[in-house]
Motif scaffolding. Structure first.
Motif, short mmCIF file in Angstrom:
data_model
loop_
_atom_site.label_atom_id
_atom_site.label_comp_id
_atom_site.label_asym_id
_atom_site.label_seq_id
_atom_site.Cartn_x
_atom_site.Cartn_y
_atom_site.Cartn_z
N THR A 30 0.82 -1.20 0.00
CA THR A 30 0.00 0.00 0.00
C THR A 30 0.86 1.26 0.00
O THR A 30 1.85 1.35 0.72
CB THR A 30 -0.93 0.02 1.23
OG1 THR A 30 -1.79 -1.11 1.16
CG2 THR A 30 -1.75 1.29 1.28
N VAL A 31 0.46 2.22 -0.81
CA VAL A 31 1.06 3.55 -0.83
C VAL A 31 0.02 4.53 -0.28
O VAL A 31 -1.14 4.51 -0.70
CB VAL A 31 1.48 3.95 -2.26
CG1 VAL A 31 1.97 5.39 -2.31
CG2 VAL A 31 2.56 3.00 -2.78
N TYR A 53 1.04 1.95 -6.27
CA TYR A 53 0.74 0.71 -5.57
C TYR A 53 1.99 -0.17 -5.70
O TYR A 53 2.72 -0.09 -6.70
CB TYR A 53 -0.48 0.02 -6.19
CG TYR A 53 -0.89 -1.26 -5.49
CD1 TYR A 53 -1.28 -1.23 -4.16
CD2 TYR A 53 -0.86 -2.47 -6.16
CE1 TYR A 53 -1.64 -2.41 -3.51
CE2 TYR A 53 -1.23 -3.65 -5.51
CZ TYR A 53 -1.61 -3.61 -4.18
OH TYR A 53 -1.96 -4.76 -3.54
N GLY A 54 2.23 -1.00 -4.68
CA GLY A 54 3.48 -1.76 -4.63
C GLY A 54 3.76 -2.58 -5.87
O GLY A 54 4.91 -2.69 -6.31
N ARG A 55 2.71 -3.16 -6.46
CA ARG A 55 2.91 -3.98 -7.64
C ARG A 55 3.36 -3.15 -8.84
O ARG A 55 3.97 -3.67 -9.77
CB ARG A 55 1.63 -4.76 -7.95
CG ARG A 55 1.73 -5.71 -9.11
CD ARG A 55 0.73 -6.86 -8.99
NE ARG A 55 -0.59 -6.47 -8.55
CZ ARG A 55 -1.58 -6.08 -9.39
NH1 ARG A 55 -1.38 -6.03 -10.69
NH2 ARG A 55 -2.76 -5.77 -8.90
#
Length: 389
Positions: A30-31, A53-55
């Motif tokens: 999560t950002v 987003y992390g992905r």
């Protein structure tokens, strides 16, 4: 800048590193956004190395992607959890049911398996072609041919492909050219200068260089980057930050390591050419290797991976040869600092467009950075055991 300097500087923009030498390792899913406006801005710019987003990536991944683009060229670089994931992810980004692809007959065996299973189930047809076909590949192109895949040199038998000639024929037909450039690395082969649209690497190998990370990359031209990026994201591909950090660290010594791999491998390959047990050696930098003249034209160096064929060898003799090795360890993959040896007794089972080069067992070597005298002594003892059995 010269390539040695690029290897040190690439991916080290201050926005990724701050005031330290190496980009920090960001572990994130999560950002957090402070305002709705910040979130909307991140959504609008999520494809441009913005935290979203992390992905989609963090500064750790962004730094490595920047470095690969600077070293290899291209408009953008997608990251994957392995080299095979990069290959499958790139192909799946550009094909659909009813399409046709051309795959080099000497491809990495898992690539071939992917074509024969996953793509077949999807209704995508694969035709395997002679690695040395060159411009004549135009005869195999169909109206629905979407991708032409090259791997130069080939995974086991080391044929060097005429990538520019193949790329021209493919582009004239409207097909995309993808290349597995793991052997050449960003230093010894420039794919985009030779007509490639998407360059794929198993960063697991020479980029990481220490046999402790699984990682893949696919770098694309501006015309194909948006589709590669978005399709890879939709399929859920991403790479772990610790693995990416180790790949960034590996980049810094890539030039030094490759020089030693190249030097050691050439010493061993020339020594093997003189052995009575050896039918022939397949090293792209040696005149006897198929496509050697193309290697001289298109490549600026070689690495530690090559093969040789034994004249003969029973199962018992081959086991005796391999089982007593001290420095050459048996194992899959390659590109680490250590030497590896891999036997392939039936090359014909993974060739359909072209015959197997010889009936004897194939031995693939990855020559590490040990002293070549010790490696030669190891092989010498192996040949003694082979003859005795």
């Amino acid at each position: 800048m010269k390539k040695e300097t690029r290897l040190v500087d690439a991916g080290r923009r201050k926005e990724w590193t701050g005031k330290v030498v190496n980009p920090p390792v960001y572990h994130a899913s999560t950002v957090i956004f402070d305002t709705l406006a910040d979130m909307k801005n991140a959504i609008r710019h999520r494809e441009k190395n913005h935290l979203y987003y992390g992905r989609r990536g963090t500064p750790t991944q962004f730094a490595f992607q920047d470095a690969l683009c600077e070293l290899e060229g291209g408009a953008g670089c997608a990251l994957y959890p392995s080299g095979l994931a990069a290959i499958s992810g790139a192909i799946l980004s550009f094909v659909e049911s009813g399409d046709h692809i051309l795959m080099v007959d000497g491809a990495y065996e898992p690539t071939r398996s992917f074509c024969d299973t996953v793509l077949k189930r999807m209704g995508v047809e694969t035709t395997y072609y002679d690695p040395l076909i060159g411009a004549e590949i135009r005869k195999l192109l169909r109206p629905n041919t979407r991708v032409v895949f090259v791997e130069s040199p080939c995974s086991l038998t080391m044929e060097v492909q005429d990538v520019p000639a193949i790329a021209k024929a493919a582009h004239d037909h409207g097909a995309i050219v993808m290349m597995d450039n793991t052997w050449g690395t960003p230093l010894y082969f420039k794919p985009f200068e030779h007509g490639v649209d998407i360059s794929i690497q198993a960063a697991t190998k020479y980029i990481v260089g220490h046999s402790d990370v699984m990682l893949g990359t696919a770098t694309a031209t501006p015309e194909h980057w948006d589709q590669l990026r978005e399709m890879s994201f939709q399929m859920g591909y991403c790479a772990a930050p610790d693995d990416v950090y180790l790949a960034l660290r590996g980049l810094r010594t890539l030039g030094l390591r490759l020089k030693q791999h190249q030097e050691n491998a050439l010493i061993l390959a020339r020594w093997l050419e003189e052995r009575e047990e050896v039918d022939h050696v397949r090293h792209p930098a040696l005149p006897g290797c198929p496509g050697h003249d193309i290697w001289k034209r298109d490549f600026t160096g070689s690495c530690g991976l090559f093969s040789f064929f034994l004249k003969q060898g029973s199962e018992k003799a081959l086991a005796a040869f391999l089982d007593g090795m001290q420095h050459f360890k048996m194992g899959f993959s390659w590109g680490g600092y250590e030497s590896l040896i891999l036997p392939v007794q039936n090359i014909a089972r993974i060739r359909t467009a072209t015959p197997a080069p010889t009936s004897g067992p194939l031995i693939r070597l990855h020559v590490g950075i040990e002293h070549p005298d010790d490696l030669i002594a190891d092989l010498e003892q192996g040949f003694k055991r082979l003859r005795a059995n």
